[in-house]
Every structure is written in structure tokens, then in C-alpha cells.
Write a protein that holds these residues in place. Structure first.
Motif, mmCIF file in Angstrom:
data_model
loop_
_atom_site.group_PDB
_atom_site.id
_atom_site.type_symbol
_atom_site.label_atom_id
_atom_site.label_comp_id
_atom_site.label_asym_id
_atom_site.label_seq_id
_atom_site.Cartn_x
_atom_site.Cartn_y
_atom_site.Cartn_z
ATOM 1 N N SER A 184 0.818 -1.216 0.000
ATOM 2 C CA SER A 184 0.000 0.000 0.000
ATOM 3 C C SER A 184 0.851 1.264 0.000
ATOM 4 O O SER A 184 0.502 2.252 -0.627
ATOM 5 C CB SER A 184 -0.974 0.005 1.186
ATOM 6 N N ALA A 185 2.011 1.233 0.671
ATOM 7 C CA ALA A 185 2.873 2.420 0.744
ATOM 8 C C ALA A 185 3.669 2.616 -0.546
ATOM 9 O O ALA A 185 4.023 3.743 -0.892
ATOM 10 C CB ALA A 185 3.832 2.318 1.925
ATOM 11 N N ALA A 186 3.961 1.533 -1.239
ATOM 12 C CA ALA A 186 4.726 1.582 -2.483
ATOM 13 C C ALA A 186 3.999 0.710 -3.511
ATOM 14 O O ALA A 186 4.435 -0.404 -3.805
ATOM 15 C CB ALA A 186 6.152 1.086 -2.234
ATOM 16 N N PRO A 187 2.867 1.219 -4.032
ATOM 17 C CA PRO A 187 1.988 0.371 -4.846
ATOM 18 C C PRO A 187 2.515 -0.014 -6.219
ATOM 19 O O PRO A 187 2.084 -1.003 -6.781
ATOM 20 C CB PRO A 187 0.710 1.198 -4.979
ATOM 21 N N GLY A 188 3.467 0.744 -6.763
ATOM 22 C CA GLY A 188 3.965 0.444 -8.100
ATOM 23 C C GLY A 188 5.199 -0.417 -8.086
ATOM 24 O O GLY A 188 5.973 -0.409 -7.126
ATOM 25 N N GLU A 189 5.397 -1.169 -9.150
ATOM 26 C CA GLU A 189 6.599 -1.983 -9.302
ATOM 27 C C GLU A 189 7.820 -1.085 -9.184
ATOM 28 O O GLU A 189 7.900 -0.043 -9.824
ATOM 29 C CB GLU A 189 6.582 -2.675 -10.670
ATOM 30 N N GLY A 190 8.758 -1.426 -8.310
ATOM 31 C CA GLY A 190 9.963 -0.629 -8.119
ATOM 32 C C GLY A 190 9.826 0.479 -7.082
ATOM 33 O O GLY A 190 10.818 1.100 -6.724
ATOM 34 N N ASP A 191 8.599 0.739 -6.611
ATOM 35 C CA ASP A 191 8.417 1.752 -5.563
ATOM 36 C C ASP A 191 9.085 1.274 -4.281
ATOM 37 O O ASP A 191 9.097 0.084 -3.979
ATOM 38 C CB ASP A 191 6.935 2.002 -5.281
#
Length: 136
Positions: free
Chosen positions: A50-57
């Protein structure tokens, strides 16, 4: 006498909260065990998703500390274990060498998506509407 009665009620409520928490965590552990995860493992994966929802976030480890019910050292050990299992990657923050970034790997994201319905079903069963049969 009134203070003792109010205090007793608070203690009973507190013990009830602890008991519900313990039963819920045990049930989450039970359903996630076949997938190689425990409740705390899932909690970290879920927060990262949830805090880094995108690939690589990425998310700073320090930002996880206040969101999980683990000491900083226990969280570090858990993240190291998740990294060893290929579920997360850690990198050092270039701006602040004391900081550490953590990100879900493709494998970690896939496992999180796979077990998310299991964890949510436990929450619904254990914490859902109290009028529902089987709810606490």
C-alpha cells in the motif's frame, strides 16, 4: 467504589481486546503458514504494497517502524528474512547512508496478491459484524 468498578471494566475490556488480537493473529498465522508466511510477515508485505503500490516503488524502513507491532530490531530481522526469501529488496539511501529503503520484489508482490484474500477473510471472520454467526 465507582473508580474500582470503572477500572475493572477497563481491565476486562483490555483483556478482551488482547484475546481477540491473539486469536486473530493465530488464525492469520494458521492460514498463511502453507504459503511460508506468518502474520507479521504479511503485515510488512501489506504495508509495502500500500505504501509503495507500483513496481519498483520503495519505502523507508523507518516509516515501517511505527506501523508494525515489532521492535526496530525485530523488524530488521523480519525484513532480512523476507529479503533472503526473495520477497523484498533492501537498498541504502544515497542521501542519508543511515537510511534503508525496502521494496517488494515481483515475487513478493505476487505472493501478497495471492494471500491477501486469505488474510482479509480471517479479518472478516474474526472482526466482522458481531451479528454475523462466528464473529467475535
Amino acid at each position: 467504589m465507582a473508580a474500582k468498578t470503572a477500572g475493572t471494566g477497563l481491565e476486562e475490556r483490555w483483556r478482551e481486546i488482547l484475546a481477540v488480537h491473539a486469536r486473530t493473529m493465530c488464525e492469520i498465522d494458521r492460514v498463511l503458514h502453507p504459503h511460508g508466511l506468518g502474520a507479521s510477515d504479511f503485515e510488512v508485505l501489506d504495508i509495502l504494497a500500500s505504501a509503495a503500490p507500483g513496481e519498483g516503488d520503495q519505502c523507508r524502513v523507518q516509516n515501517l517502524v511505527g506501523r508494525v507491532h515489532l521492535s526496530q530490531s525485530a523488524l530488521s530481522r523480519l525484513i532480512a528474512r523476507l529479503e533472503k526469501d526473495g520477497l523484498v529488496e533492501r537498498t541504502v539511501c544515497l542521501e542519508d547512508r543511515r537510511g534503508v529503503w525496502v521494496a517488494l520484489t515481483h515475487r513478493g508482490r505476487a505472493l501478497h496478491a495471492e494471500v491477501l484474500p486469505l488474510q482479509r477473510a480471517v479479518l472478516e471472520r474474526m472482526l466482522g459484524d458481531r451479528d454475523t454467526p462466528g464473529a467475535v
